[in-house]
Structure formats: C-alpha cells, structure tokens
Design an enzyme around this catalytic site. Sequence first.
Site, PDB file in Angstrom:
ATOM      1  CB  CYS A 170      94.456 -42.882  28.302  1.00 56.02           C
ATOM      2  SG  CYS A 170      92.676 -42.580  28.282  1.00 56.02           S
ATOM      3  CB  ALA A 171      99.393 -40.199  25.946  1.00 56.06           C
TER       4      ALA A 171
ATOM      5  CG  ASP B 198      89.204 -36.960  33.041  1.00 58.65           C
ATOM      6  OD1 ASP B 198      89.161 -37.923  32.255  1.00 58.65           O
ATOM      7  OD2 ASP B 198      88.761 -37.012  34.203  1.00 58.65           O
TER       8      ASP B 198
ATOM      9  CB  CYS C 281      96.738 -54.176  29.530  1.00 55.56           C
ATOM     10  SG  CYS C 281      96.618 -53.102  30.969  1.00 55.56           S
TER      11      CYS C 281
END
Length: 426
Positions: A251-252, A301, A373
């Site tokens: 998920c860069a 995805d 996060c």
Amino acid sequence: MIEVQLLAVQAIGETFAGANLNEILRHIWQANTRLTLQQRGAIQDIAYGTLRHYGQIDAILHQLLNKPVQLKPLHYLLAIALYQLCFSKTPVYAIVDHAVSSSRKITRNPGAAGLINAVLRNFMRQRTSLLDQIKTNEVARYSYPQWWIDKLHQQYPRNYEAILLAGNEHPTMMLRINTLYTSVGHYQALLAAQGIDSEWLWGNALRLARPVAVEKLPGFSEGLATVQDAGAQLAAPLLDAGAGMRVLDACAAPGGKSTHLAELVKDIELTVLDKHEARLVRLTENFSRLKITDYQLLCGDAMHPSQWWDGQLYDRILADVPCSASGVVSRHPDIKWLRKPSDTDNFAQTQTTILNALWPLLQQGGKLLYATCSVFNEENNLVAEKFLSTHQDASRLPCFHATTDNGQLLPGARHDGFFYALFRKN
C-alpha cells in the site's frame, strides 16, 4: 481578510460535508491562483485551527446562540471568527469587522450581519465566564467527538488525556536524511548554515525547531532529505530487508516508506503497489526526486493479488494498511470530525482481508510488517492477535524501539501515533 475568511468558510463547510481538508485546500489554490503565499498560509491556519479546536468553539456557540444558525456558511463563519478571537493575534476589531463584511457576501439577509456582530462582541464581553461554563463538557475540553474520547479512555485509562492533547498540538516538522548522498551530521550543518535549528532523534530522523517551506531546505530538490515523521521512519528498519531480497510495499503511495527501504538497502528487488492511479503519480515524483530508479510500479489492490501478482514469492512484505489515521490527527484535524464509531470495525475487516491475502505471497522464513497510523486497538493488536490465531505458520517478532506497549507508538512531541506488528512465516 474578507476573502481569506470566505475561503476558510468554504474549506470548513466542504470538510463537514465529508471531503478531505488537504484535497479541499489544493482545489482552492487551483481555483484562486491570484492568492499570495501569505493568504494561503492564513486560510490554511484558520481552517486547520478551527477544526483542531472545533469542539470548544461549537460549545461556545451553543452558549451564545438562542437557536442554531440555519445557514451553515454563517455558522462556519462564526466558528472561524471565534477561532481567530481565541487563538490569533489579529486585532479584535479587524476580526469582527471582516466577519460582518463576509456575512454580507454569504447572504443578503440584513439580519445576518447584525447577528454576527452581536455574537462575536458578546463573546468578547463574556469570554471568561463562557470558557468556565464549558469546562465540564469533555467534547469542548478536548475538542474530539465523545465516542473518540470514550474509546481512548477505555483503552488507555492512564494516558488517554495525553493522547488527546497531543493530537491538538501543532505538529513538528520531521526530516529523513538520505544517507546515500549525505550524513545526518553533515545535513545538520547545512541546516545550521541556513539558520535552521534541528535535533537528531534516531536513525536518519531530524526534528526541526520550527517548520520551514521545503524550498528552503538545503538540497531538498536534489534528494538529500524527505519530510517524514520519525515514527513512520521505523517501518523500513523493522522490515529488516537485505541485499538481493524481493520486497513488496503493498500500500505504497505516497512512497515514504518504500523510498526509505531503497535508501537503506541497495540492490533489493522492490515492487511498489497501490490501487489509486492518481496517488501513484505522486509516488513516482518522490522516487524521481530521490533519484531512485530501480523499482517496479504496479497499480493494483492488495486485497486481490490474483489481479497483479506474478507468482514469485517475496522475502519481505510491508503492509501499511488503510486505517482510521487516529494517530496523526495533529497533522489532519479533519479526521476527528469525519470518522464515525463504526469506522474502526470496518477498517479492521479491510486490514484482516489484506493480511490474509498477502500472507501466501511470502517465502518461508520471510517477514511481513503490519503497520497503521492508528492508536485504536481494534485496528492494531486485535487484528494482529486474530491473524496469529488463524495462521499456524506465523509467529510474531518483537519490534524493538521506543514503543510503549507491544508495538504501539503513542503520539507525542517526538513522533505521531503508529502501530507495528512484525510476523515471520515459520
């Protein structure tokens, strides 16, 4: 000032309609190209500040108004004017006069200007008593939704208040120094020569005493430094990639962690994946600025590897999954008001799906780093524990660093809130 207030009203209104504040401001800059840098800074400060303290501001408005203002833009105009009165150094008369003039741009109703004037002047007369009256209101005291406060109180009974208060602080500016081209000490000297004070935290992380425009950072366009929170800079070292390894950042975008990987370890076979084509544009810009060319870019995805995976197993996988972003609200205060109580469970389902989908792509003996996060346990340790309970070939490795509890990094002056869980395939 009138234009600044009106554009701030627009930003607040679109935020509460469900849009991302950063995207809103970007569109405002594009639509109003004549705005000076000073005006942009003022609009951004007012919008961010109003959302950062909106719980308190809204509670004050409830005390001042006999009934809610029906026209939303007028309500938001009052909110940003109260923010300015409470937290800015602009003279009171200028804030009030400009708000009255702005109200005439919003509506032709002659009573609107009188209402704005009366409410703001009333606040200045009763300021101390009004602030005393809302002290028992947790939403007003902390400026978070009640469900958010309750969740943190339950999960962190001893330090929930510190977490809430940290999220309301102005974020510090952190840099990651690119040691392919310079050293941390040398770059600190370059900053000092520009009159920019900095503090080394760990690894390649520097904290600036005051935020500066990236254009003023020495060598920024040449790739000597990247703006990245110190907590986010833990991901690449924790993944423990080595030369010759096949590595996936699943998920860069926007590429902060994957560019860090490329800086730390030469000669890795790096694949960067994201499902949003628009976000991949920014990712490639970041790779280009840092002069990183040896990587494979994929649009796909992470939940559906069959659509993009070539069948070759990876030695290392970074799963920096979508989350509530509850650990970075100091940088994104709109998140507090956009999130709903059900979001954490919805994110947890997505996160679990991504973990389950990526695990078969990992070599035996390989490592997968799960990262968010967030500070909410539903997205962090509960997801990690559920994953371990359903994958007998997985073991969890310790994440050695300044974490507070089992991979959880809580927000504070030195970093934002992050969570890391490192798994090895047995």
